[in-house]
Design a protein around this motif. Sequence first.
Motif, PDB file in Angstrom:
ATOM      1  N   GLN A  23      -2.198 -12.342  -1.466  1.00 16.12           N
ATOM      2  CA  GLN A  23      -3.365 -11.958  -2.075  1.00 16.12           C
ATOM      3  C   GLN A  23      -4.393 -11.462  -1.577  1.00 16.12           C
ATOM      4  O   GLN A  23      -5.205 -10.369  -1.458  1.00 16.12           O
ATOM      5  CB  GLN A  23      -3.595 -12.635  -3.486  1.00 16.12           C
ATOM      6  N   LYS A  24      -4.504 -12.323  -0.491  1.00 12.17           N
ATOM      7  CA  LYS A  24      -5.651 -11.933   0.664  1.00 12.17           C
ATOM      8  C   LYS A  24      -5.381 -11.009   1.493  1.00 12.17           C
ATOM      9  O   LYS A  24      -6.318 -10.183   1.795  1.00 12.17           O
ATOM     10  CB  LYS A  24      -6.102 -13.486   1.354  1.00 12.17           C
ATOM     11  N   HIS A  25      -4.229 -10.745   1.825  1.00 11.16           N
ATOM     12  CA  HIS A  25      -3.743  -9.755   2.792  1.00 11.16           C
ATOM     13  C   HIS A  25      -3.885  -8.535   1.872  1.00 11.16           C
ATOM     14  O   HIS A  25      -4.090  -7.476   2.510  1.00 11.16           O
ATOM     15  CB  HIS A  25      -2.382  -9.978   3.173  1.00 11.16           C
ATOM     16  N   GLU A  26      -3.584  -8.564   0.661  1.00  8.49           N
ATOM     17  CA  GLU A  26      -3.362  -7.115  -0.305  1.00  8.49           C
ATOM     18  C   GLU A  26      -4.375  -6.180  -0.292  1.00  8.49           C
ATOM     19  O   GLU A  26      -4.238  -5.253  -0.206  1.00  8.49           O
ATOM     20  CB  GLU A  26      -2.899  -7.905  -1.549  1.00  8.49           C
ATOM     21  N   GLU A  27      -5.851  -6.860  -0.219  1.00 10.85           N
ATOM     22  CA  GLU A  27      -6.967  -6.070  -0.397  1.00 10.85           C
ATOM     23  C   GLU A  27      -7.107  -5.271   0.811  1.00 10.85           C
ATOM     24  O   GLU A  27      -7.199  -3.957   0.655  1.00 10.85           O
ATOM     25  CB  GLU A  27      -8.063  -7.088  -0.463  1.00 10.85           C
ATOM     26  N   SER A  28      -6.970  -5.642   2.090  1.00  8.11           N
ATOM     27  CA  SER A  28      -7.122  -4.853   3.041  1.00  8.11           C
ATOM     28  C   SER A  28      -5.999  -3.904   3.357  1.00  8.11           C
ATOM     29  O   SER A  28      -6.010  -2.753   3.600  1.00  8.11           O
ATOM     30  CB  SER A  28      -7.122  -5.667   4.324  1.00  8.11           C
ATOM     31  N   GLN A  29      -4.696  -4.194   2.849  1.00  9.43           N
ATOM     32  CA  GLN A  29      -3.641  -3.239   2.712  1.00  9.43           C
ATOM     33  C   GLN A  29      -3.825  -1.938   1.759  1.00  9.43           C
ATOM     34  O   GLN A  29      -3.200  -0.975   2.069  1.00  9.43           O
ATOM     35  CB  GLN A  29      -2.304  -4.040   2.651  1.00  9.43           C
ATOM     36  N   ARG A  30      -4.472  -2.342   0.453  1.00 11.30           N
ATOM     37  CA  ARG A  30      -4.781  -1.234  -0.313  1.00 11.30           C
ATOM     38  C   ARG A  30      -5.484  -0.315   0.221  1.00 11.30           C
ATOM     39  O   ARG A  30      -5.469   0.816  -0.198  1.00 11.30           O
ATOM     40  CB  ARG A  30      -5.183  -1.965  -1.596  1.00 11.30           C
ATOM     41  N   THR A  31      -6.502  -0.878   0.998  1.00  9.45           N
ATOM     42  CA  THR A  31      -7.323   0.304   1.692  1.00  9.45           C
ATOM     43  C   THR A  31      -6.550   1.026   2.679  1.00  9.45           C
ATOM     44  O   THR A  31      -6.588   2.209   2.837  1.00  9.45           O
ATOM     45  CB  THR A  31      -8.453  -0.400   2.247  1.00  9.45           C
ATOM     46  N   LYS A  32      -6.050   0.378   3.765  1.00  7.13           N
ATOM     47  CA  LYS A  32      -5.200   1.045   4.670  1.00  7.13           C
ATOM     48  C   LYS A  32      -4.056   1.916   4.168  1.00  7.13           C
ATOM     49  O   LYS A  32      -3.884   2.879   4.644  1.00  7.13           O
ATOM     50  CB  LYS A  32      -4.901  -0.078   5.505  1.00  7.13           C
ATOM     51  N   CYS A  33      -3.233   1.313   3.268  1.00  3.25           N
ATOM     52  CA  CYS A  33      -1.899   1.999   2.956  1.00  3.25           C
ATOM     53  C   CYS A  33      -2.204   2.524   1.656  1.00  3.25           C
ATOM     54  O   CYS A  33      -0.902   2.481   0.911  1.00  3.25           O
ATOM     55  CB  CYS A  33      -0.791   1.232   3.416  1.00  3.25           C
ATOM     56  N   GLY A  34      -3.123   2.855   0.951  1.00  2.99           N
ATOM     57  CA  GLY A  34      -3.315   3.051  -0.208  1.00  2.99           C
ATOM     58  C   GLY A  34      -2.409   4.198  -0.737  1.00  2.99           C
ATOM     59  O   GLY A  34      -1.858   4.229  -1.864  1.00  2.99           O
ATOM     60  N   HIS A  35      -2.221   5.455  -0.055  1.00  2.00           N
ATOM     61  CA  HIS A  35      -1.569   6.485  -0.188  1.00  2.00           C
ATOM     62  C   HIS A  35       0.012   6.031  -0.276  1.00  2.00           C
ATOM     63  O   HIS A  35       0.691   6.248  -1.168  1.00  2.00           O
ATOM     64  CB  HIS A  35      -1.738   7.571   0.774  1.00  2.00           C
ATOM     65  N   ALA A  36       0.423   5.008   0.656  1.00  2.00           N
ATOM     66  CA  ALA A  36       2.021   4.646   0.609  1.00  2.00           C
ATOM     67  C   ALA A  36       2.079   3.857  -0.603  1.00  2.00           C
ATOM     68  O   ALA A  36       3.081   3.908  -1.164  1.00  2.00           O
ATOM     69  CB  ALA A  36       2.112   4.144   1.899  1.00  2.00           C
ATOM     70  N   LEU A  37       1.016   3.161  -0.809  1.00  2.00           N
ATOM     71  CA  LEU A  37       1.340   2.237  -2.207  1.00  2.00           C
ATOM     72  C   LEU A  37       1.446   3.000  -3.369  1.00  2.00           C
ATOM     73  O   LEU A  37       2.435   2.822  -4.271  1.00  2.00           O
ATOM     74  CB  LEU A  37       0.314   1.154  -2.189  1.00  2.00           C
TER      75      LEU A  37
END
Lengths: 149, 134
Positions: A23-37
């Motif tokens: 959950q902590k890691h998810e926030e930054s990943q959503r920003t970085k890999c938003g298109h992929a998600l």
Amino acid sequence: MIVLEKECSQTYSSVTEAEKILQKHEESQRTKCGHALQKLVSIYERCSSPGWDARDAEAVSLVGYRSAMLFLLILPEHFSCPVPGVCANGQITLEWRQRDGRLLSLAFDDQGFVNFVVFLKDGAELCGVQTVFLGYDDTITNFLQNVSQ
Amino acid sequence: MSISPIEPGEQLALYVTQEQDPFNDGQLTGNPFVPRHALKNDKRLETSIIRYGNRSSDEMKDCGSHWAKYVKQSFLGVAQLSIEAVRMIPSLNVEHTPRKWESLHSDIINWDLKEPQYRLQAEKLARKANFISV
């Protein structure tokens, strides 16, 4: 046990415990890999019924979708985002491609396995199968270091 | 369109859909070569390929565009392969029995490989293809 990074010595005894960390890691990943998600979600919505290619493609399974999502969310921050895709056999793929021919392709099946195919710069071609349970273990992390950067 | 066995020198095509790979403009992406897995025979992995016959590249692109609209996918272009390139891949064969689909005669690639070896071979095959962008 889920290992988040090769260098990370901390392991987690259960998926629930790992999910808290995620959950902590998810926030930054959503920003970085938003298109992929977004694309991953779109693939699942579009391909979760058989015949999604107007022929005889198999449905993407919830197991495969969740496995791919897990890999995307726990992707170590220093690696580039992969491009999600879908196979006619129902597997979801995450691929890192480089102009020089390097490739890491991960395919997630409905049995909880991830298949990997690797084309390295020196011309080596490798492939194998392992359980999703291991996440980014040494093998896949080493491939990522060779292909993603 | 002939339904005769595939002859030496014949050109084969696969339609390439999905989104453009941002890292490789022009390189094949998507799942044109990814076989489908027949549930009742775990050794059979197949995908449809289309014979050029005496069609021009423009005609093949038109057919592909029509098909892509039918399946509601974006159409990137046609991947063209010679039958010789296909047959250089181990454990892979093109059946001589064509099947009709959308007024095109498709042939079937037999894959005697299981995951993940077949995807590795499929990638090698994709890299041999001549991609014609729309």
